[in-house]
Design an enzyme around this catalytic site. Structure first.
Site, PDB file in Angstrom:
ATOM      1  N   TRP A 119       1.285  -1.183   0.085  1.00 35.81           N
ATOM      2  CA  TRP A 119       0.187   0.068  -0.069  1.00 35.81           C
ATOM      3  C   TRP A 119       1.131   0.999   0.189  1.00 35.81           C
ATOM      4  CZ3 TRP A 119      -3.540   2.030   4.520  1.00 35.81           C
ATOM      5  CH2 TRP A 119      -3.028   1.903   5.777  1.00 35.81           C
ATOM      6  N   ASP A 145      -0.709  -1.615  12.228  1.00 37.78           N
ATOM      7  CA  ASP A 145      -0.967  -3.175  12.517  1.00 37.78           C
ATOM      8  C   ASP A 145      -0.406  -3.115  13.909  1.00 37.78           C
ATOM      9  OD1 ASP A 145       0.652  -3.094  10.359  1.00 37.78           O
ATOM     10  OD2 ASP A 145       3.028  -3.288  10.472  1.00 37.78           O
ATOM     11  N   GLU A 202       7.473   9.642   9.740  1.00 36.76           N
ATOM     12  CA  GLU A 202       6.480   8.523   9.506  1.00 36.76           C
ATOM     13  C   GLU A 202       5.184   8.538   9.732  1.00 36.76           C
ATOM     14  OE1 GLU A 202       8.697   4.493  11.612  1.00 36.76           O
ATOM     15  OE2 GLU A 202       6.759   3.565   9.853  1.00 36.76           O
TER      16      GLU A 202
HETATM   17  C1  9WN Z   1       4.902  -4.389   8.651  1.00 33.23           C
HETATM   18  C2  9WN Z   1       6.216  -0.089   5.332  1.00 33.23           C
HETATM   19  C3  9WN Z   1       5.786  -0.735   6.172  1.00 33.23           C
HETATM   20  C4  9WN Z   1       3.567  -0.231   6.195  1.00 33.23           C
HETATM   21  C5  9WN Z   1       2.694  -0.229   7.021  1.00 33.23           C
HETATM   22  C6  9WN Z   1       3.438   0.112   9.104  1.00 33.23           C
HETATM   23  C7  9WN Z   1       4.861  -0.542   8.473  1.00 33.23           C
HETATM   24  C8  9WN Z   1       5.932  -2.988   8.409  1.00 33.23           C
HETATM   25  C9  9WN Z   1       6.581  -2.609   9.874  1.00 33.23           C
HETATM   26  O1  9WN Z   1       5.418  -0.481   7.346  1.00 33.23           O
HETATM   27  O2  9WN Z   1       4.858  -1.947   8.592  1.00 33.23           O
HETATM   28  O3  9WN Z   1       3.988  -4.113   7.228  1.00 33.23           O
HETATM   29  O4  9WN Z   1       7.610  -3.546   9.508  1.00 33.23           O
HETATM   30  O5  9WN Z   1       6.388  -2.591  10.820  1.00 33.23           O
HETATM   31  O6  9WN Z   1       2.601  -0.394   9.762  1.00 33.23           O
HETATM   32  O7  9WN Z   1       1.425   0.571   7.484  1.00 33.23           O
HETATM   33  O8  9WN Z   1       2.775  -0.275   5.159  1.00 33.23           O
HETATM   34  O9  9WN Z   1       6.096   1.134   5.469  1.00 33.23           O
END
Ligand code: 9WN
Length: 451
Positions: A49, A188, A417
């Site tokens: 996404w 998450d 972020e």
């Molecule tokens: C696990 C990449 C991603 C986002 C998610 C965010 C975070 C990953 C992590 O980073 O998740 O997929 O390692 O924490 O929660 O929304 O897509 O930016």
């Protein structure tokens, strides 16, 4: 080097010009030649996404590059239609991110479910924002899009993606897609998953090594116990061959945010179909059916927000999270519901217009933490989505104020972020790609706003 911008010092016009230049720098710096990493340090691969949001920003910089961002993601699509949540870059060392390719083992464990032999990917998914992104990318430069037959080439993959979610992920059998891992909704460690996650036996301590804490403060990230449960869920799915019919899901939840984005993307897919002379009716019919299911299954009248439904006990989870406001984007909801959503957004739980952007979780909730990941901080992608939702509902003043807030927070934090909703302090990492991409999009205005 991360650049911090202060509108009070520069004035709004100059501030916006510098912000635009800084956002472009972040996007160029995170481009790998084929796609954009969310962050060079914490997330050194392609995320599903993220790429959709990044493409929405890139369309103002280079429509061609925005198209490639989505094309490269879809080139890793599985034969069953799923778009994996991570596409691994083979040039990046295996230990740079955990869980790494040798954990997911897509090309072997995922083979029967249709994983490609290369590249390596994860086996779970993320919210389906891609058709919406593809449509917005097309609209930025229809001539270039037409020349490259962008929509015609992407349409079959996007259609297969939506069909996968409809055919394989309706685990509750009532017309909604279920998520089977807390990473799937992209939010998450939202408190909305806590009860369902508590049922999951954690993977043994010491059986894995987190790489995220090499780059981000532990107080901004999920706990070790959450991680141990994430690992267990992903390993169990992998060991069932990522087969949705065979897997026994310890975690299965219908999430309003995920389904709202699928509905918005179904309408975009119908627009895409129409533009290439295909039949828009199936995507539109799926959107209408899913909207009815969303309202029947996930509308929480008492709380005035959509909430998640835990499929283990078939009950609504009494947690107000930002995902429950995302249906503001869904066309055709009853006015009584959108009015209640707007009241909830402005009320004590989210304080839209009074705090920085939109908190990821209820400001008055027992689990609220202003710094920790999805348990309170405000994120730029959900704020951007709610901005669209506010416009769609006619709440133009609120939308404009939110837009200004997003731009201010993006500049002041060096494209963090996420931010503390109370004081706007940046959290997590900086130079984060979707923060830059979506700020760029808001700076450039929406060619589709007139629709
Ligand atoms: C696990 C990449 C991603 C986002 C998610 C965010 C975070 C990953 C992590 O980073 O998740 O997929 O390692 O924490 O929660 O929304 O897509 O930016």
């Amino acid at each position: 080097m991360t650049v911090l911008l202060d509108p009070a010092q520069h004035g709004p016009g100059r501030h916006h010009r510098s912000l635009r230049a800084a956002a472009v720098r972040v996007l160029l710096g995170n481009w790998t030649g084929n796609a954009t990493v969310p962050s060079r340090s914490l997330y050194p691969h392609q995320w599903s996404w993220d790429s959709a949001f990044i493409a929405i920003g890139l369309r103002h910089l280079s429509p061609r590059r925005a198209q490639r961002e989505l094309e490269s993601l879809l080139s890793a699509q599985w034969a069953d239609g799923r778009v994996p949540h991570i596409v691994f870059n083979p040039a990046v060392p295996c230990g740079a991110y955990f869980p790494s390719p040798d954990f997911w083992r897509s090309s072997t464990a995922g083979r029967p479910a249709g994983a490609p032999s290369a590249p390596e990917t994860s086996g779970i998914v993320q919210p389906p924002v891609h058709a919406l992104a593809a449509w917005l990318v097309h609209r930025a430069d229809p001539a270039e899009s037409g020349r490259r037959r962008f929509l015609a080439r992407l349409h079959p993959g996007l259609d297969a993606w939506h069909r996968y979610l409809t055919a394989h992920r309706d685990l509750g059998g009532r017309g909604l897609a279920a998520i089977v891992h807390p990473w799937e909704p992209g939010l998450d460690n939202s408190p909305a998953w806590d009860t369902a996650l508590r049922r999951v036996p954690p993977a043994p301590a010491g059986s894995f090594r987190r790489a995220d804490l090499d780059h981000s403060a532990a107080s901004d990230r999920p706990t070790d116990l959450d991680y141990a449960r994430y690992v267990r869920l992903a390993a169990d799915y992998r060991d069932a061959g990522y087969d949705d019919a065979r897997a026994r899901f310890a975690f299965a939840v219908e999430d309003p945010g995920f389904n709202a984005l699928l509905i918005a993307s179904e309408y975009a897919l119908a627009d895409i179909a129409e533009a290439i002379g295909a039949d828009p009716a199936p995507a539109r019919a799926r959107a209408v059916r899913r909207t009815a299911a969303l309202t029947d299954r996930l509308w929480d009248e008492e709380r005035g927000i959509f909430t998640a439904r835990d499929l283990h006990d078939d009950r609504l989870v009494p947690v107000r999270g930002v995902g429950g406001l995302l249906p503001l984007m869904v066309p055709g909801l009853p006015r009584r519901i959108t009015d209640a959503l707007l009241r909830t957004a402005a009320g004590d739980h989210f304080r839209l217009g009074e705090v920085h952007m939109v908190p990821s979780y209820d400001l008055t909730g027992p689990e609220f933490d202003p710094s920790r990941y999805w348990r309170g901080p405000s994120w730029f992608n959900t704020a951007w989505l709610i901005h669209r939702g506010l416009l769609a509902c006619g709440a133009v003043d609120e939308a404009d104020r939110l837009r200004e807030g997003i731009l201010r927070d993006a500049g002041a934090t060096g494209f963090a972020e996420y931010v503390d909703p109370h004081n706007g302090a940046g959290r997590g990492i900086r130079d984060f790609s979707w923060t830059a991409g979506l700020a760029l999009d808001l700076l450039c205005g929406h060619p589709e706003r007139a629709r």
